[in-house]
Design a protein around this motif. Structure first.
Motif, PDB file in Angstrom:
ATOM      1  N   VAL A 129      -1.996 -15.885  -4.650  1.00 23.77           N
ATOM      2  CA  VAL A 129      -1.351 -14.891  -5.512  1.00 23.77           C
ATOM      3  C   VAL A 129       0.059 -15.389  -5.780  1.00 23.77           C
ATOM      4  O   VAL A 129       0.859 -15.557  -4.858  1.00 23.77           O
ATOM      5  N   LEU A 131      -4.633  -8.315  -9.968  1.00 23.59           N
ATOM      6  CA  LEU A 131      -5.041  -7.484  -8.834  1.00 23.59           C
ATOM      7  C   LEU A 131      -5.134  -6.018  -9.240  1.00 23.59           C
ATOM      8  O   LEU A 131      -6.064  -5.304  -8.849  1.00 23.59           O
ATOM      9  N   LEU A 166       1.760  -2.807  -8.836  1.00 26.40           N
ATOM     10  CA  LEU A 166       1.049  -2.364  -7.636  1.00 26.40           C
ATOM     11  C   LEU A 166       1.824  -1.313  -6.850  1.00 26.40           C
ATOM     12  O   LEU A 166       1.325  -0.803  -5.838  1.00 26.40           O
ATOM     13  N   VAL A 202      -4.716  -3.146  -2.304  1.00 26.59           N
ATOM     14  CA  VAL A 202      -5.639  -4.073  -2.970  1.00 26.59           C
ATOM     15  C   VAL A 202      -6.849  -4.279  -2.063  1.00 26.59           C
ATOM     16  O   VAL A 202      -6.910  -5.240  -1.281  1.00 26.59           O
ATOM     17  N   THR A 227       3.494  -6.885  -4.118  1.00 22.68           N
ATOM     18  CA  THR A 227       2.120  -7.373  -4.076  1.00 22.68           C
ATOM     19  C   THR A 227       1.694  -7.691  -2.652  1.00 22.68           C
ATOM     20  O   THR A 227       0.566  -7.375  -2.229  1.00 22.68           O
ATOM     21  N   SER A 287       8.407  -8.077  -7.479  1.00 23.19           N
ATOM     22  CA  SER A 287       6.974  -7.876  -7.671  1.00 23.19           C
ATOM     23  C   SER A 287       6.161  -8.598  -6.609  1.00 23.19           C
ATOM     24  O   SER A 287       5.121  -8.110  -6.166  1.00 23.19           O
ATOM     25  N   GLY A 288       6.635  -9.779  -6.164  1.00 22.84           N
ATOM     26  CA  GLY A 288       5.908 -10.510  -5.135  1.00 22.84           C
ATOM     27  C   GLY A 288       5.875  -9.767  -3.817  1.00 22.84           C
ATOM     28  O   GLY A 288       4.828  -9.712  -3.142  1.00 22.84           O
ATOM     29  N   GLN A 337       2.788 -13.101 -16.651  1.00 20.61           N
ATOM     30  CA  GLN A 337       1.811 -12.221 -16.002  1.00 20.61           C
ATOM     31  C   GLN A 337       0.438 -12.347 -16.648  1.00 20.61           C
ATOM     32  O   GLN A 337      -0.582 -12.332 -15.961  1.00 20.61           O
ATOM     33  N   ASP A 363      -0.137 -10.296  -9.912  1.00 23.24           N
ATOM     34  CA  ASP A 363      -0.227  -8.872  -9.578  1.00 23.24           C
ATOM     35  C   ASP A 363      -0.968  -8.057 -10.622  1.00 23.24           C
ATOM     36  O   ASP A 363      -1.690  -7.103 -10.291  1.00 23.24           O
ATOM     37  N   LEU A 411       0.257 -16.141  -0.568  1.00 30.37           N
ATOM     38  CA  LEU A 411       1.105 -15.506  -1.583  1.00 30.37           C
ATOM     39  C   LEU A 411       2.430 -16.249  -1.620  1.00 30.37           C
ATOM     40  O   LEU A 411       3.067 -16.438  -0.589  1.00 30.37           O
ATOM     41  N   ALA A 419       3.739 -15.182  -7.748  1.00 32.10           N
ATOM     42  CA  ALA A 419       4.705 -14.322  -8.449  1.00 32.10           C
ATOM     43  C   ALA A 419       4.902 -14.855  -9.862  1.00 32.10           C
ATOM     44  O   ALA A 419       4.868 -16.073 -10.085  1.00 32.10           O
ATOM     45  N   PRO A 453       7.072  -2.537 -10.123  1.00 32.94           N
ATOM     46  CA  PRO A 453       5.939  -3.461 -10.035  1.00 32.94           C
ATOM     47  C   PRO A 453       4.623  -2.707 -10.173  1.00 32.94           C
ATOM     48  O   PRO A 453       4.484  -1.579  -9.684  1.00 32.94           O
TER      49      PRO A 453
END
Length: 466
Positions: free
Chosen positions: A70, A102, A154, A4, A24, A20-21, A173, A99, A14, A72, A152
């Motif tokens: 950011v 981003l 990303l 990112v 990210t 996913s977290g 999301q 995410d 974050l 989750a 995820p």
């Protein structure tokens, strides 16, 4: 991974270091952001630190020093009340994103012409996402699938021209993605769900609408009133809309008549394909999924032959109308993903003679809305917390027994289905409930069903129940 880089040199808080977290956090670090990651679970914080992600106790942080929070998707943004990190960020005037946001920023920076097909809806979004990605791959193109399904977003390959991203988006999301701008935005349907996180049905619908409102092309199911209104509003705003339906013909879009799929343009309807014989796309709900997939694939340049080939070879998804086994005329179907009555309705509508395993942690409304399908149910086998509540709904209408567990339900249902003389009796796990009373998630519940079926099939007829 997609570094990112749009946050290079910026300080980013974050919160939430689940799947996913964590992905990210790694993507932000790789892109040069100064990350302070945190989670309520100490074990996750320790694991992130060990993996090279900078962590910090955000409870004592100076939030005025952050450029963004950011969050989750599993962390409450609004209801039942904002998470404490959300309140801290808002008090400091810090933007809050997730995410998918981003990913959208990186796509615009790196390859804005890489197609993004974003999919949402209360039911069917995972199957539709997987179906589109399968069709695109079968056509020889690079399809990257992720988001709320599996990988995820990303963790996908970096954006570049020619790649097609197929991203499933939950309402959580979407709520954290203010600039989500898909090439094709798909909204399938709406029914009450996640209202504990969105407060009202109107709020829930408004969040779902955001996914298609900024799309270059909106593909919208119109078989419920909320979704039909979304299609009308988007069209009035000037966004091209392709409507999909499994109930009525449309003048511009894709619709199903039974298992036959038609494409309509400028009022002219053309038979596109017949889904008959494709087990993974059985039922009206899968006709809707296929209609959406066809509309999206046509929009990104695939031709009819490529799309039909992909439809015919689609293997389906685990726990979603998954044929777990066959024994003679008896079919065992794992639909553990049916965590609400609307999803279970789709399965019940797909079979004529059903030995129904139902129950778990009930959602608002229970199973009352399914009464039209009760004549299809030879017998119900009630499991979990909802057993007593559901027995009252079925009393005098459907024969039932309280089985309690998946193992007992499968054994009893197999016994009765094996003795039935219908041409295709179906033992169906379609719980219409969350799994959390007995299982951590619907996947584990579905796996338990499959294991129980395996044990039953190893026994001679008549020995299913000890």
């Amino acid at each position: 991974m997609i570094p990112v880089e749009s946050f290079r040199g910026k300080r980013v808080a974050l919160f939430g270091l689940g799947g996913s977290g964590f992905a990210t956090a790694r993507a932000l670090v790789a892109g040069g952001a100064e990350v302070a990651a945190f989670d309520d679970a100490e074990s996750r914080v320790e694991a992130a630190g060990a993996a090279g992600v900078p962590t910090n106790d955000l409870r004592t942080a100076d939030w005025s020093q952050f450029d963004a929070l950011v969050l989750a998707p599993g962390v409450p943004l609004t209801h039942p009340k904002p998470h404490w990190t959300v309140e801290a960020a808002r008090a400091a005037g810090v933007e809050i994103v997730g995410d998918v946001e981003l990913f959208c920023r990186e796509r615009r920076r790196r390859a804005p012409d890489a197609s993004l097909i974003a999919v949402t809806g209360t039911n069917g979004k995972s199957t539709t996402t997987a179906l589109i990605a399968h069709i695109v791959r079968e056509a020889g193109r690079d399809a990257q699938m992720g988001g709320n399904i599996g990988t995820p977003v990303l963790d996908l390959a970096e954006p570049r021209r020619g790649r097609v991203y197929v991203v499933e988006c939950s309402s959580y999301q979407i709520d954290l993605a203010p600039t989500l701008d898909p090439t094709v935005g798909i909204h399938l349907n709406l029914s009450p769900d996640h209202l504990d996180r969105h407060g009202t049905m109107e709020n829930y619908a408004a969040i779902k609408e955001r996914l298609v409102s900024n799309a270059k092309l909106a593909v919208v199911g119109i078989d419920d009133r909320y979704s039909s209104a979304i299609a009308d509003r988007i069209e009035l705003s000037g966004t091209p809309v392709r409507r999909i339906s499994v109930r009525n013909p449309v003048s511009d879009g894709v619709y199903a008549a039974g298992q036959r799929i038609f494409v309509a343009e400028d009022g002219a309807q053309t038979l596109f394909t017949d889904l008959g014989g494709i087990d993974a796309l059985r039922g009206a709900h899968n006709a809707q999924n296929a209609a959406a997939a066809i509309a999206a694939c046509l929009a990104v340049g695939l031709d009819r032959q490529e799309i039909v080939k992909g439809l015919k070879s689609f293997p389906g998804l685990a726990h979603r109308m998954e044929i777990a086994a066959r024994e003679g005329s008896v079919m065992f179907v794992n639909d553990s993903k049916a965590t609400n009555a609307d999803a279970a309705e789709r399965a019940l509508a797909s079979f004529e003679r059903i030995f129904w395993i139902v129950g778990g942690r009930a959602k608002t409304g229970g199973i009352d809305m399914l009464s039209d399908y009760f004549p299809r149910i030879a017998k119900a086998y009630l499991i979990g917390e909802a057993a007593d509540e559901f027995s009252k709904a079925l009393e005098g209408k459907v024969e039932y027994e309280i089985a309690g567990t998946i193992d007992a339900a499968v054994a009893a249902a197999a016994r009765d289905a094996r003795a039935d003389d219908h041409r295709e009796p179906v033992v169906l796990l379609s719980p219409a409930c969350a799994s959390f009373d007995q299982f951590a998630n619907f996947e584990l519940r579905g796996a338990a069903f499959i294991e129980a079926v395996g044990r039953v099939l190893q026994k001679p007829r008549g020995q299913e129940v000890a």
